[in-house]
Design an enzyme around this catalytic site. Structure first.
Site, PDB file in Angstrom:
ATOM      1  N   CYS A   1       0.973  -1.235   0.114  1.00 31.44           N
ATOM      2  CA  CYS A   1       0.127   0.033  -0.169  1.00 31.44           C
ATOM      3  C   CYS A   1       0.834   1.441  -0.112  1.00 31.44           C
ATOM      4  O   CYS A   1       1.824   1.368   0.798  1.00 31.44           O
ATOM      5  CB  CYS A   1      -0.894  -0.024   1.173  1.00 31.44           C
ATOM      6  SG  CYS A   1      -2.160   1.475   1.451  1.00 31.44           S
TER       7      CYS A   1
ATOM      8  N   ASP B   1      21.439  34.500  -0.303  1.00 26.14           N
ATOM      9  CA  ASP B   1      21.496  32.918  -0.640  1.00 26.14           C
ATOM     10  C   ASP B   1      21.985  32.518  -1.980  1.00 26.14           C
ATOM     11  O   ASP B   1      22.670  31.469  -2.179  1.00 26.14           O
ATOM     12  CB  ASP B   1      20.066  32.451  -0.154  1.00 26.14           C
ATOM     13  CG  ASP B   1      20.228  30.981  -0.101  1.00 26.14           C
ATOM     14  OD1 ASP B   1      20.971  30.219   0.561  1.00 26.14           O
ATOM     15  OD2 ASP B   1      19.519  30.345  -0.876  1.00 26.14           O
TER      16      ASP B   1
END
Length: 635
Positions: A329, A605
């Site tokens: 699953c 960044d």
């Protein structure tokens, strides 16, 4: 099992001119003008014929609820050539050492075993399966397995155009391509890499080579791409696409939130409002998708409703992870290692016993969306890369992308019209510059503007507002801090009694990049991508998240956010202006300041690999209007 070859021969003959499904029954695609009722009757006849001529299915792959598992998904790798910030957990994932991953021979051994027991469809997944060097050879060897009718692949599309001719030649019969947006800048924002046009080239190549339908998987997330439902659906008008809208699902590390999930019913209502004549198509017994067609359209749309209307009762899927674990699953955390038993010298019968025991333990259905979100399970990147990305937190008052317009990327004509134009030529042009103005030096200056409404006459957001202005209006200030109580403890100001007024604030920041980083930003040559676009989007997002970053700020339902970036070649700097607007009892200067500051931090960044000699300065409020304390305009 002796009757099985006869059964499969009949299925092949019936399906010679049709698209096969995972249940083994041939499904003929309805013609554009064929009624849904006629197609449904045809499908019913085919099912009845096959039921009467099919051999008994393997008991090994039949669970305790009678579900027959004829569809196997095999992950070829955990690696990916994209870095989707919403696919992996924030802290990243620890990849399995190469020695612990399945070898090519082990993959083929397991595939052979499952096909022998009745699996007739195998889909190769990842990570990104097309970065595995021997993927073409794997497909070629799978094609030799007698009884295997369908070999599919789910891919992000980056390498598809290059590899698909070889893959088709050796037997690849089905393609699913993951694509969550039709906006190039948004694509780059989501995946932290360039590549939108490569994905489009891959879809074009699949159509050119005759794949029909070409399935496009789109995970719909509130606040990110639910505004593109109609644009995706419009692509099926003249193209053989099956656009599959997938409900966002919880996996380990993706910070699933119910509010981010757009349900099947909500998506269907949105499409039906545009095309009321939408027709429901017949479904295969084990289908995960609810299929629809707009009359006169060549393709179709589908909805995968794993969360709101699960299809566990007809599930026929099993999964093998890249490290050799069998998952019965997708949402379950129970796994059994087939790799370990293979390497320990287990016989075929021993492996079948282990597989049969795992299948026999499969539950009737998954635990439900809220329970799943609390369960420990693998991150999606370690199961399959085909869906499940996180999205920015939902804000009921403003959609980050529905409102966002990046000038030059989306013109005032309808986006679906633009896409149709691009598709007609089977070529997606390079994204036009967002804005370019000639500098005195002869170089180009890049201007980026994002705005959250279409009010071009808004005085606070016009170029005039960039000019310095003298203070105006009453300058009421307080000599006491408002966020502390009478005993000096931190407290949030009660604004319940204040009247709602129109509030506007503008803030600025400057990022001194230095000559090297500045040139790379100016020419858009940074390896991380377009620094200005990413910083712009970060500024918009930060404005909406201010109350989560600044502890005593009230949540404000913003009606407008604009972030502008300009290059200053004389200082090798980027000048940032952030404007926010809302109607409410409290001001939006903190939202504007947070937006400018985070946009500046994002630029740092993006550029820090080139130089750390970057200075952030002049983060300040330029102006604010509205509220009891009067207006403020910095001189």
């Amino acid at each position: 099992m002796a009757a099985r070859p006869l059964s499969r021969m009949l299925q092949r003959l019936l399906g010679s001119s049709s698209r096969s499904c995972s249940s083994g029954a041939p499904v003929r695609q309805p013609r554009p003008r064929e009624s849904a009722q006629a197609a449904s009757e045809e499908l019913s006849k085919q099912r009845q014929f096959l039921r009467g001529h099919a051999a008994p299915f393997s008991a090994i792959l039949t669970d305790s609820f009678g579900r027959q598992h004829s569809y196997l998904r095999i992950s070829l790798t955990e690696k990916c050539n994209l870095r989707c910030q919403y696919c992996m957990p924030e802290e990243g994932v620890q990849l399995t050492p190469k020695a612990n991953l399945l070898t090519t021979e082990e993959i083929l051994t397991l595939a052979r075993l499952f096909v022998k027991e009745g699996v007739d469809k195998i889909r190769l997944t990842g990570g990104e399966p097309l970065i595995r060097p021997d993927v073409v050879d794997i497909v070629a060897q799978l094609q030799q397995l007698e009884g295997l009718r369908t070999i599919g692949v789910t891919t992000n599309g980056i390498n598809l155009a290059r590899l698909l001719p070889q893959l088709q030649k050796v037997g690849l019969s089905a393609i699913n391509i993951s694509l969550d947006t039709l906006v190039p800048a948004k694509f780059e924002f989501i995946v932290r890499r360039k590549g939108f046009h490569k994905v489009m080239d891959g879809i074009h190549k699949a159509i050119e080579l005759g794949y029909n339908p070409v399935k496009v998987n789109c995970v719909v997330m509130r606040g990110l791409n639910e505004d593109e439902l109609l644009d995706f659906a419009a692509l099926t008008k003249s193209l053989p696409l099956d656009v599959r809208f997938i409900e966002y699902m919880p996996f380990d590390g993706n910070k699933w939130n119910f509010k981010k999930m757009v349900s099947y019913k909500e998506m269907l209502d949105t499409v039906r409002q545009q095309w009321p004549e939408l027709e429901k198509l017949p479904e295969e017994e084990s289908s995960t998708a609810k299929a629809f067609r707009i009359p006169g359209f060549q393709g179709q749309i589908s909805f995968i409703t794993s969360m709101s209307e699960h299809f566990c009762g007809t599930c026929n899927r099993l999964r093998i992870t890249a490290d050799g674990n069998l998952k019965v699953c997708l949402f379950g955390n129970s796994e059994v290692s087939l790799r370990d038993h293979l390497r320990a010298g287990a016989s075929e019968q021993e492996l079948l016993r282990i597989i049969g025991a795992a299948v026999g333990r499969k539950k009737r259905q998954h635990a439900g969306m809220f329970s799943i979100s609390q369960m420990k399970n693998r991150p999606m990147i370690l199961i399959e890369l085909f869906m499940f990305r996180d999205s920015p937190p939902a804000n009921p008052s403003i959609s980050s992308w529905d409102a966002l317009r990046v000038e030059g990327l989306r013109s005032r004509m309808s986006f679906s019209s633009q896409m149709a134009t691009l598709w007609k030529g089977y070529r997606v042009p390079q994204t036009p510059p967002l804005a370019q103005q000639q500098l005195g030096s002869g170089s180009f200056q890049r201007h980026y503007t994002s705005h959250a409404d279409s009010d071009a006459n808004s005085q606070c957001l016009s170029p005039d507002s960039w000019a310095s202005a003298a203070p105006s209006g009453p300058q009421l200030t307080s000599e006491q801090l408002t966020h502390v109580d009478s005993e000096g403890r931190a407290t949030m100001v009660d604004v319940g009694g204040k009247p709602d007024t129109e509030r506007v604030a503008v803030a600025s920041a400057v990022v001194l990049l230095g000559p090297v980083a500045f040139k790379l930003v100016q020419q858009n040559q940074l390896k991380k991508g377009d620094a200005l676009v990413v910083a712009q989007l970060a500024g918009v997002q930060a404005a909406k998240l201010t109350s989560q970053l600044i502890p005593l700020c009230h949540h404000v339902a913003l009606s407008h956010v604009q972030v502008q970036l300009e290059l200053d070649s004389t200082r090798h700097a980027v000048e940032i202006r952030a404007s926010c607007r809302a109607r409410g009892p409290t001001g939006v200067e903190m939202e504007a300041l947070t937006s400018a500051a985070v946009a500046a931090l994002t630029l740092y960044d993006m550029c820090k690999a080139v130089s750390r000699d970057i200075v952030l300065e002049e983060i300040k409020l330029i102006s604010k209007t509205g509220g009891q304390r009067g207006d403020f305009h910095r001189a």
